[in-house]
Design an enzyme around this catalytic site. Structure first.
Site, PDB file in Angstrom:
ATOM      1  N   LYS A 166       0.851  -1.197   0.000  1.00  0.00           N
ATOM      2  CA  LYS A 166       0.000   0.000   0.000  1.00  0.00           C
ATOM      3  C   LYS A 166       0.874   1.230   0.000  1.00  0.00           C
ATOM      4  O   LYS A 166       1.846   1.312   0.742  1.00  0.00           O
ATOM      5  CB  LYS A 166      -0.856  -0.025   1.287  1.00  0.00           C
ATOM      6  CG  LYS A 166      -1.749   1.173   1.482  1.00  0.00           C
ATOM      7  CD  LYS A 166      -3.144   0.905   0.971  1.00  0.00           C
ATOM      8  CE  LYS A 166      -3.976   2.164   0.883  1.00  0.00           C
ATOM      9  NZ  LYS A 166      -3.664   3.004  -0.312  1.00  0.00           N
TER      10      LYS A 166
ATOM     11  N   LYS B  77       5.506   2.622   8.154  1.00  0.00           N
ATOM     12  CA  LYS B  77       4.282   3.297   8.617  1.00  0.00           C
ATOM     13  C   LYS B  77       3.198   2.271   8.916  1.00  0.00           C
ATOM     14  O   LYS B  77       2.526   2.331   9.947  1.00  0.00           O
ATOM     15  CB  LYS B  77       3.750   4.258   7.539  1.00  0.00           C
ATOM     16  CG  LYS B  77       4.551   5.504   7.350  1.00  0.00           C
ATOM     17  CD  LYS B  77       3.828   6.469   6.406  1.00  0.00           C
ATOM     18  CE  LYS B  77       4.817   7.396   5.749  1.00  0.00           C
ATOM     19  NZ  LYS B  77       4.215   8.429   4.907  1.00  0.00           N
TER      20      LYS B  77
ATOM     21  N   LYS C 106       5.046   1.971  -3.289  1.00  0.00           N
ATOM     22  CA  LYS C 106       5.068   3.376  -3.704  1.00  0.00           C
ATOM     23  C   LYS C 106       5.227   3.459  -5.206  1.00  0.00           C
ATOM     24  O   LYS C 106       5.849   2.577  -5.811  1.00  0.00           O
ATOM     25  CB  LYS C 106       6.254   4.094  -3.053  1.00  0.00           C
ATOM     26  CG  LYS C 106       6.111   5.597  -3.039  1.00  0.00           C
ATOM     27  CD  LYS C 106       5.182   6.002  -1.934  1.00  0.00           C
ATOM     28  CE  LYS C 106       5.088   7.482  -1.725  1.00  0.00           C
ATOM     29  NZ  LYS C 106       4.576   7.777  -0.382  1.00  0.00           N
TER      30      LYS C 106
ATOM     31  N   THR D 228      -3.684  13.021   6.938  1.00  0.00           N
ATOM     32  CA  THR D 228      -2.266  13.141   7.285  1.00  0.00           C
ATOM     33  C   THR D 228      -2.099  14.255   8.314  1.00  0.00           C
ATOM     34  O   THR D 228      -1.438  14.076   9.348  1.00  0.00           O
ATOM     35  CB  THR D 228      -1.417  13.429   6.024  1.00  0.00           C
ATOM     36  OG1 THR D 228      -1.724  12.423   5.050  1.00  0.00           O
ATOM     37  CG2 THR D 228       0.067  13.407   6.319  1.00  0.00           C
TER      38      THR D 228
ATOM     39  N   ASN E  77      -0.988  19.493   0.825  1.00  0.00           N
ATOM     40  CA  ASN E  77      -2.114  18.895   1.555  1.00  0.00           C
ATOM     41  C   ASN E  77      -1.851  18.878   3.062  1.00  0.00           C
ATOM     42  O   ASN E  77      -2.644  19.394   3.849  1.00  0.00           O
ATOM     43  CB  ASN E  77      -2.374  17.474   1.026  1.00  0.00           C
ATOM     44  CG  ASN E  77      -3.377  16.709   1.865  1.00  0.00           C
ATOM     45  OD1 ASN E  77      -3.070  16.277   2.968  1.00  0.00           O
ATOM     46  ND2 ASN E  77      -4.590  16.558   1.369  1.00  0.00           N
TER      47      ASN E  77
ATOM     48  N   SER F 119      -6.632   5.719   4.699  1.00  0.00           N
ATOM     49  CA  SER F 119      -6.699   4.954   3.445  1.00  0.00           C
ATOM     50  C   SER F 119      -7.145   3.516   3.741  1.00  0.00           C
ATOM     51  O   SER F 119      -7.936   2.924   3.009  1.00  0.00           O
ATOM     52  CB  SER F 119      -5.334   4.907   2.760  1.00  0.00           C
ATOM     53  OG  SER F 119      -5.174   6.001   1.899  1.00  0.00           O
TER      54      SER F 119
HETATM   55  N1  GLU Z   1       1.096   8.994   0.214  1.00  0.00           N
HETATM   56  C1  GLU Z   1       0.716   8.862   1.583  1.00  0.00           C
HETATM   57  C2  GLU Z   1       1.909   8.491   2.442  1.00  0.00           C
HETATM   58  O1  GLU Z   1       3.043   8.728   2.071  1.00  0.00           O
HETATM   59  C3  GLU Z   1      -0.490   7.968   1.775  1.00  0.00           C
HETATM   60  C4  GLU Z   1      -0.373   6.556   1.321  1.00  0.00           C
HETATM   61  C5  GLU Z   1      -1.693   5.803   1.359  1.00  0.00           C
HETATM   62  O2  GLU Z   1      -2.679   6.389   1.753  1.00  0.00           O
HETATM   63  O3  GLU Z   1      -1.701   4.633   0.977  1.00  0.00           O
HETATM   64  O4  GLU Z   1       1.760   8.031   3.537  1.00  0.00           O
END
Ligand code: GLU
Length: 425
Positions: free
Chosen positions: A81, A105, A117, A201, A232, A359
């Site tokens: 993810k 994370k 990613k 976030t 954002n 998410s």
């Molecule tokens: N791009 C965001 C991050 O770096 C969210 C990733 C997601 O929601 O899967 O955490």
């Protein structure tokens, strides 16, 4: 259009260092936890990396070939993810490092995912709406074999937003011949998005700030806050801090920074900000990003890009708490300097995990076809972030390590265990 994160560009050397530093901390964390070397060998790079060429017809009739990447770090715990960024500075190495951070994370907030990613080398600021649509759809067609609701679930990141997620979801649904909202998160509400995803976030960062302030005996009411980046995360965060009674004395974008010791008019700035988070161009009396980072304040939030606090300026940071809303804004040397100076640093992999947490909520709602209220989302996010902050803070105290190493220790554990149970190591 609202972009997910901050702005600006990073260079190749910096991104190589970012990957190396991540690997260094993972190695240290695994050592502290007593795992053998082969666990590090497995986790130091993504399991899979796909690079694609995407031919797109531009509005003037010419064909342009774009390069895209998707990295899947580790899927022992569950599907991978993580977001997709559209940026001229995207490199394979950067995407690799970012996928590892996503794994961490997900481990920290205890989601049933590994990290992934994606990125496309492009400058969306120079592209039309229709060109962006064609590029978004082209990318999904190019990587469709390795992604999917139970394989790898993308989301927004730097310079991508809910409209781009909507095109991508539509393209994937056509390929799959099914309506597949669970393919991607960060969608508009009407297409199965979740309440609270846009500001997630920043909400997570706000919770970390509140918890860190408690530890440091700082009152949020009246606290001086500096936020680098007005994308954002940075824009929502400035608003949340302002509404909580803090004084946001400095903000910045890719072009400069604004400072007012009495507190900036955040509502006005939000109103004037463009879709890429640019606002300072409207003012004459700006300060530099370097000056912004060195302002005297209680809470400093780097919410833009990598490598902003380094050994060159770490001694000049005059905040009591640094909370990383961006990915990788502080180098390892700087982490050590700040920690030695008694500054509480809340690392990116913890502070910015609110986005992927909501998410996950979005994906769960898509899978069950039943949607939650904003209050439900907020309550669940609050619980997860408070628990994660405190488990990392306690690990840092009891194991006598800095918050970054503590976060990595918490973050890698589940992945390492899952890989072991699967018999991979
Ligand atoms: N791009 C965001 C991050 O770096 C969210 C990733 C997601 O929601 O899967 O955490």
């Amino acid at each position: 259009m609202v972009a997910e994160n901050g702005t600006e560009k990073t260079n190749q050397e910096e991104t190589n260092n970012v990957l190396k530093s991540t690997q260094t901390v993972i190695h240290k964390a695994l050592e502290k936890l007593g795992y053998p070397e082969e666990v590090y060998e497995l986790l130091k790079e993504p399991l899979r990396m796909m690079t694609v060429k995407i031919p797109i017809r531009m509005d003037d009739g010419s064909i342009k070939i774009f390069t895209g990447h998707r990295a899947q770090h580790n899927d022992a715990v569950g599907p991978t993810k993580g977001g997709i960024r559209f940026h001229p500075g995207v490199t394979e190495t950067e995407v690799k490092a970012l996928s590892i951070w996503m794994s961490l994370k997900c481990g920290i907030v205890d989601l049933p995912y590994g990290g992934g990613k994606g990125g496309i080398v492009c400058d969306p600021r120079d592209m039309s709406f229709r060109e962006l649509e064609r590029l978004s759809r082209g990318y999904v067609r190019a990587i469709s074999q390795i992604v999917g609701p139970t394989k790898d679930i993308p989301a927004p990141d730097v310079f991508t937003n809910s409209q781009i997620m909507a095109w991508m979801m539509d393209e994937y649904s056509r390929i799959d011949e099914f309506n597949s909202p669970g393919f991607i998160t960060g969608k508009p509400l009407v297409l199965g998005g979740s309440h609270g995803r846009d500001s997630a976030t920043a909400k997570g960062v706000t919770i970390c700030i509140r918890e860190a302030a408690k530890k440091k005996g700082i009152q949020i009411e009246g606290a001086r806050v500096v936020v680098q980046g007005f994308g954002n995360a940075g824009s929502y965060l400035s608003k949340f801090m302002h509404d909580a009674g803090a004084k946001v004395v400095g903000i910045s974008d890719a072009y400069g920074a604004l400072y007012d010791p009495n507190g900036l008019d955040i509502d006005y700035l939000l109103d004037r900000r463009d879709s890429f988070g640019t606002v300072t161009k409207l003012f004459n009396n700006t300060i530099s990003n370097k000056e912004l980072l060195e302002l005297e304040c209680d809470i400093l939030v780097p919410a833009a890009i990598e490598n902003q606090i380094t050994k060159d300026n770490a001694h000049d940071i005059r905040a009591k708490i640094v909370v990383e809303a961006a990915n990788g804004p502080t180098t390892l040397e700087a982490t050590e300097i700040l920690t030695d100076r008694g500054i509480l640093l809340v690392p990116d992999v913890l502070a910015s995990a609110g986005g992927v947490t909501v998410s996950y909520f979005e994906w769960v709602q898509n899978n069950q076809g039943y949607y939650w209220s904003e209050e439900e989302v907020e309550e669940k996010l609050e619980k997860i972030m408070v628990k994660s902050f405190n488990s990392i803070y306690d690990t840092a105290q009891t194991r006598r390590v800095d918050m970054r190493l503590a976060a990595y220790m918490v973050g890698v554990r589940k992945m390492a265990e899952a890989s072991r149970f699967r018999g991979w190591i």
